[in-house]
Design an enzyme around this catalytic site. Structure first.
Site, PDB file in Angstrom:
ATOM      1  N   CYS A  33       0.798  -1.212   0.000  1.00 39.13           N
ATOM      2  CA  CYS A  33       0.000   0.000   0.000  1.00 39.13           C
ATOM      3  C   CYS A  33       0.839   1.274   0.000  1.00 39.13           C
ATOM      4  O   CYS A  33       0.302   2.368   0.123  1.00 39.13           O
ATOM      5  CB  CYS A  33      -0.940  -0.003   1.197  1.00 39.13           C
ATOM      6  SG  CYS A  33      -0.085  -0.339   2.726  1.00 39.13           S
ATOM      7  N   ASP A  35       3.034   2.432   2.157  1.00 37.76           N
ATOM      8  CA  ASP A  35       3.211   3.123   3.428  1.00 37.76           C
ATOM      9  C   ASP A  35       4.634   2.921   3.957  1.00 37.76           C
ATOM     10  O   ASP A  35       5.360   2.077   3.483  1.00 37.76           O
ATOM     11  CB  ASP A  35       2.160   2.643   4.431  1.00 37.76           C
ATOM     12  CG  ASP A  35       0.766   3.042   3.970  1.00 37.76           C
ATOM     13  OD1 ASP A  35       0.680   3.955   3.137  1.00 37.76           O
ATOM     14  OD2 ASP A  35      -0.208   2.439   4.413  1.00 37.76           O
ATOM     15  N   CYS A  58      -2.020   3.899   7.636  1.00 38.56           N
ATOM     16  CA  CYS A  58      -3.396   3.888   8.116  1.00 38.56           C
ATOM     17  C   CYS A  58      -3.439   3.777   9.635  1.00 38.56           C
ATOM     18  O   CYS A  58      -2.402   3.693  10.292  1.00 38.56           O
ATOM     19  CB  CYS A  58      -4.125   2.712   7.490  1.00 38.56           C
ATOM     20  SG  CYS A  58      -3.503   1.142   8.080  1.00 38.56           S
ATOM     21  N   CYS A 102      -0.511  -4.685   7.729  1.00 42.84           N
ATOM     22  CA  CYS A 102       0.046  -3.450   8.274  1.00 42.84           C
ATOM     23  C   CYS A 102       0.967  -3.734   9.451  1.00 42.84           C
ATOM     24  O   CYS A 102       1.918  -2.987   9.709  1.00 42.84           O
ATOM     25  CB  CYS A 102      -1.055  -2.503   8.732  1.00 42.84           C
ATOM     26  SG  CYS A 102      -2.354  -2.294   7.531  1.00 42.84           S
TER      27      CYS A 102
HETATM   28  S1  FES Z   1      -3.266  -0.061   4.782  1.00 51.70           S
HETATM   29 FE1  FES Z   1      -1.244   0.541   4.429  1.00 51.70          FE
HETATM   30  S2  FES Z   1      -0.300   0.280   6.347  1.00 51.70           S
HETATM   31 FE2  FES Z   1      -2.344  -0.247   6.711  1.00 51.70          FE
END
Ligand code: FES
Ligand SMILES: Cc1ncc(COP(=O)(O)O)c(C=O)c1O
Lengths: 127, 387
Positions: A33, A35, A58, A102
């Site tokens: 994602c 991140d 998130c 995550c």
């Molecule tokens: S959806 Fe990307 S870290 Fe949780």
């Protein structure tokens, strides 16, 4: 969607920030994602004296980052590298299935910081 | 949720109390099946046909060109699968855009698996389709063009009338998903040059689970639902009479206040965006600067992530979306923002605010108070924002 404990850590993250003279830095990204997490650690006598995190992600990413710093702080390095993603998620009372990935960010970030610390020490020993 | 400040009217709207009032008796006292021949049924049928005529009138259509459905998703599915099935002897090629709602995109994908070919025309950085790209995509075996009237994530309004003209010249059926525009913009099926149009009640202060398809006379589509022969044998199933009455009432009310409400919402939206730009560095507009629904504001915030913003705003009793409501829960950044050329990490950090009737200047001021500290807090937490 999230447990109260996840929301509590999201609202009041523990150990958020950067240790300026860190002994080890771990930076990991989440390919799923996009991140990012950065963990900085302070080590003395093989014990994690201080752990801080920064996270782009998130609610689950922030909460797991916060939780992993709590779990790791005060542990010796050998115990800390063994902290698993599952343990972090469980300590938070669980995560929604589509958010389990995550928690990888948190445990991987901690492990990367400990690796970095060990590499630095190995290099220092060579010099 | 009395204290909630709701900025997510593209997701859904509260049903207007006058609409609920109009629906009431068709649930209880006048509950008849509109297909039955005694008075109770005839009354229900009459209410339904009056509603059909009202909706037709508001869209510039004939009453027998309006078919009631369960909403936008069904209307989109029906248009695409129905045309594909009825016209596959002519060809198996369809044209759409990269920014459609999943009700269109996933239906197109389904048809691809069945051997149809789909061309997805690109959009520019503002989310606009170039009608010339549609023209170039047309082939002898093209049977349908489906382009949305306005996009649900960024609010960009597409040049439907021009695309419709191209479709008509080429003899290709043209469908538009007008779920985000009916009730907000004047929609006239002849001005827009469309053959099929989808609309949904809950986007304009009507009930959920009821919508309609405009289907131009003599355009052939295979039904999705087979059964009791309702809706002139094109959509079987006992009609949702209370919902249909509510749909007509909601569209009437929305049309009555359309012009005034658009001006009011746009003024609030523009003040909001002005205020945000003044108080927060490194934020950018997603979507077209001018060809945009009056109530829509979508922007990206560098260095932070959308869900975290939503959670922080929710703690402050503000309801917003990051991308489309249907895509929260999935991890993919919005396909619409990616199609507009926005990098994935910025797409993740995008927020959508869609204003509505219940919003006031007080809500705008509250948001401008609450949001800048949220951004500051999340940026302090972020490893990638160090300004
Ligand atoms: S959806 Fe990307 S870290 Fe949780
Ligand atoms: C553009 C668009 N098309 C279709 C739909 C689906 O409509 P419904 O919720 O009535 O099925 C929506 C709403 O989510 C939408 O915004």
């Amino acid at each position: 969607m999230y447990t109260d404990l996840v929301m509590e850590h999201f609202r009041n993250p523990r150990n958020m920030g950067v240790i300026e003279d860190a002994d080890g830095v771990g930076e990991v990204g989440n390919p799923t994602c996009g991140d990012m997490m950065r963990i900085t650690i302070k080590v003395s006598d093989d014990v994690l004296e201080d752990v801080k995190f920064q996270t782009l992600g998130c609610g689950a990413a922030v909460a797991t980052s916060s939780m992993v710093t709590e779990l790791a702080k005060g542990k010796n390095l050998d115990e800390a590298v063994d902290i698993t993603n599952k343990q972090v998620a469980e300590a938070l009372g669980g995560l929604p299935p589509n958010k389990m990935h995550c928690s990888n960010l948190a445990a991987d970030g901690l492990r990367a910081a400990i690796e970095d610390y060990k590499e630095r020490r190995a290099k220092a020993a060579h010099n | 949720m009395d204290n909630l400040i709701y900025f997510d009217h593209a997701a859904t709207t509260p049903t207007d109390p006058a609409v609920v009032e109009a629906m009431q008796r068709w649930f209880t006292t006048d509950f008849g099946n509109p297909a039955t021949l005694y008075n109770l049924g005839l009354t229900a049928n009459q209410a339904m046909e009056t509603s059909r005529a009202e909706i037709a009138g508001l869209l510039g259509a004939e009453p027998d060109e309006i078919y009631f459905t369960s909403g936008g998703t069904e209307s989109d599915n029906w248009a695409i699968k129905g045309v594909a099935d009825a016209h596959e002897k002519k060809g198996r090629h369809l044209i759409t855009s990269t920014i459609e709602h999943h009700a269109v995109l996933d239906t197109m994908e389904y048809l691809e698996k069945k051997g149809f070919e789909v061309t997805r025309v690109r959009v520019d950085s503002g989310g606009l389709v170039d009608p010339d790209d549609v023209r170039k995509a047309i082939r002898p075996d093209t049977i349908l063009i489906s382009i949305m009237h306005a996009n649900n994530e960024v609010g960009t309004i597409e040049p439907i009338s021009a695309i419709g003209e191209i479709a008509r010249e080429a003899g290709v059926i043209f469908h538009t998903d007008a779920v985000q525009t009916v009730g907000k913009l004047p929609v006239n099926v002849d001005d827009l040059n469309v053959d099929i149009l989808s609309l949904s009640g809950h986007k304009f202060y009507g009930p959920k689970g009821v919508g309609a398809t405009y289907l131009r006379k003599r355009v052939r589509v295979t039904p999705l639902m087979h059964g009791g022969g309702q809706e002139r044998r094109r959509r079987a199933g006992t009609q949702n009479v209370p919902g249909i009455v509510g749909l007509a009432k909601a569209l009437q009310l929305a049309t009555d206040r359309m012009a005034e409400e658009a001006v009011r919402e746009q003024a609030m939206r523009d003040r909001l965006w002005q205020g945000l730009q003044e108080s927060i560095p490194d934020i950018w507009l997603n979507g077209h600067p001018t060809e945009r629904l009056a109530n829509s504001l979508n922007f990206r915030v560098e260095g932070i992530e959308g869900e975290a913003m939503i959670l922080c705003l929710d703690m402050n009793l503000i309801g917003v979306s990051s991308g489309s409501a249907c895509t929260t829960g999935s991890l993919e950044p919005s396909h619409v923002l990616l199609a507009m050329g926005i990098p994935a990490e910025l797409a993740h950090g995008s927020l959508r605010l869609t204003l509505g009737r219940d919003n006031t200047d007080i809500d705008i001021a509250y948001f401008l108070d609450v949001f800048p500290p949220v951004v500051k807090r999340l940026r302090d937490m972020s490893p990638v924002y160090n300004k």
